[in-house]
Design an enzyme around this catalytic site. Structure first.
Site, PDB file in Angstrom:
ATOM      1  N   TYR A  71       0.820  -1.211   0.000  1.00  0.00           N
ATOM      2  CA  TYR A  71       0.000   0.000   0.000  1.00  0.00           C
ATOM      3  C   TYR A  71       0.851   1.258   0.000  1.00  0.00           C
ATOM      4  CZ  TYR A  71       1.329   0.531   4.863  1.00  0.00           C
ATOM      5  OH  TYR A  71       2.075   0.681   6.005  1.00  0.00           O
ATOM      6  N   PHE A  85       2.270   9.751   3.370  1.00  0.00           N
ATOM      7  CA  PHE A  85       2.596   9.673   4.792  1.00  0.00           C
ATOM      8  C   PHE A  85       3.012   8.267   5.198  1.00  0.00           C
ATOM      9  CE2 PHE A  85      -1.895   8.675   4.761  1.00  0.00           C
ATOM     10  CZ  PHE A  85      -1.996   7.627   5.656  1.00  0.00           C
ATOM     11  N   ASP A  86       2.746   7.274   4.319  1.00  0.00           N
ATOM     12  CA  ASP A  86       3.124   5.909   4.664  1.00  0.00           C
ATOM     13  C   ASP A  86       3.101   5.045   3.404  1.00  0.00           C
ATOM     14  OD1 ASP A  86       3.861   3.711   6.160  1.00  0.00           O
ATOM     15  OD2 ASP A  86       1.885   3.386   7.043  1.00  0.00           O
ATOM     16  N   ILE A 105      -7.112   0.602  10.547  1.00  0.00           N
ATOM     17  CA  ILE A 105      -8.191   1.585  10.621  1.00  0.00           C
ATOM     18  C   ILE A 105      -9.484   1.039  10.005  1.00  0.00           C
ATOM     19  CG2 ILE A 105      -6.696   3.626  10.735  1.00  0.00           C
ATOM     20  CD1 ILE A 105      -7.158   4.033   7.724  1.00  0.00           C
ATOM     21  N   TYR A 131      -8.003   8.157  11.401  1.00  0.00           N
ATOM     22  CA  TYR A 131      -7.388   8.468  12.688  1.00  0.00           C
ATOM     23  C   TYR A 131      -8.124   9.561  13.458  1.00  0.00           C
ATOM     24  CZ  TYR A 131      -3.665   5.581  10.834  1.00  0.00           C
ATOM     25  OH  TYR A 131      -2.962   4.539  10.297  1.00  0.00           O
ATOM     26  N   PHE A 148      -5.588   5.853  -0.075  1.00  0.00           N
ATOM     27  CA  PHE A 148      -4.686   4.707  -0.145  1.00  0.00           C
ATOM     28  C   PHE A 148      -4.830   4.015  -1.481  1.00  0.00           C
ATOM     29  CE2 PHE A 148      -5.103   5.005   4.462  1.00  0.00           C
ATOM     30  CZ  PHE A 148      -3.823   4.736   4.901  1.00  0.00           C
TER      31      PHE A 148
END
Length: 189
Positions: A71, A85-86, A105, A131, A148
């Site tokens: 991802y 961010f990831d 999440i 979040y 995502f």
């Protein structure tokens, strides 16, 4: 999204449209933009928006199934993609999760239902499903909508755990060497 670079959709008048793209990448990029447009045109995003980019093969995943996922996550900023961010793309270890276990999440749990092995999906997740007001210090600001792109690389269906003969269905030897030992119950196929 359909094989061979086609997308099919209906407009407001229920008119059916099909588009053939030059490449799989062009079809995926179009699908991502459609998803972003859906998000921008909804007054309030109250649930997860998703768009399949590649359908994958096999059975759709349900709660209780175990997945291995590649991802990338972006912040949704100024009506489009903000900064990453990831991501675990190009990393040695992919994320392993069991759908419905509550370890990721809520937007992922919801948005990945029905995905198939080899499938790719674009998710736009509102803060309440991500979040929320707390965010993630240093990475995700409070009340952030997230985007995502997820790809399911391996699947272990919960109901596949034992075959009718009592033997594990997913313990077959795989013809291709796996970079990860399969003692975790995943099969390389």
């Amino acid at each position: 999204v359909q094989p061979n670079n086609y997308s099919t959709f209906y407009d407001d008048q229920r008119q059916n449209w099909s588009i053939m793209f030059e490449s799989e990448k062009a079809a995926m990029d179009f699908s991502k933009q459609v998803c972003i447009a859906k998000c921008n045109s909804s007054p309030v995003l109250e649930s997860v928006l998703y768009q399949d980019l590649l359908l994958g093969e096999g059975q759709g995943v349900e709660g209780g199934d175990s997945l291995e996922v590649a991802y990338t996550g972006w912040l949704f900023q100024n009506n489009g993609l903000g900064q990453v961010f990831d991501s675990n793309v190009n990393k040695d270890k992919l994320l392993r999760l069991k759908l419905g276990s509550g370890k990721v999440i809520k937007g992922w749990e919801e948005g990945m239902m029905g995905m198939k092995k080899g499938g790719r999906r674009y998710l736009i997740i509102p803060p309440a499903w991500a979040y929320g007001a707390q965010g993630v210090t240093g990475r995700v600001p409070p009340d952030s909508t997230l985007v995502f792109e997820v790809e399911v690389t391996r699947v272990k269906l919960a109901k596949e755990c034992s075959g009718s003969d009592g033997l594990s269905v997913s313990s077959r030897d795989s013809p291709a060497p796996s970079p990860v030992p399969s003692s975790d119950g995943f099969s390389a196929d």
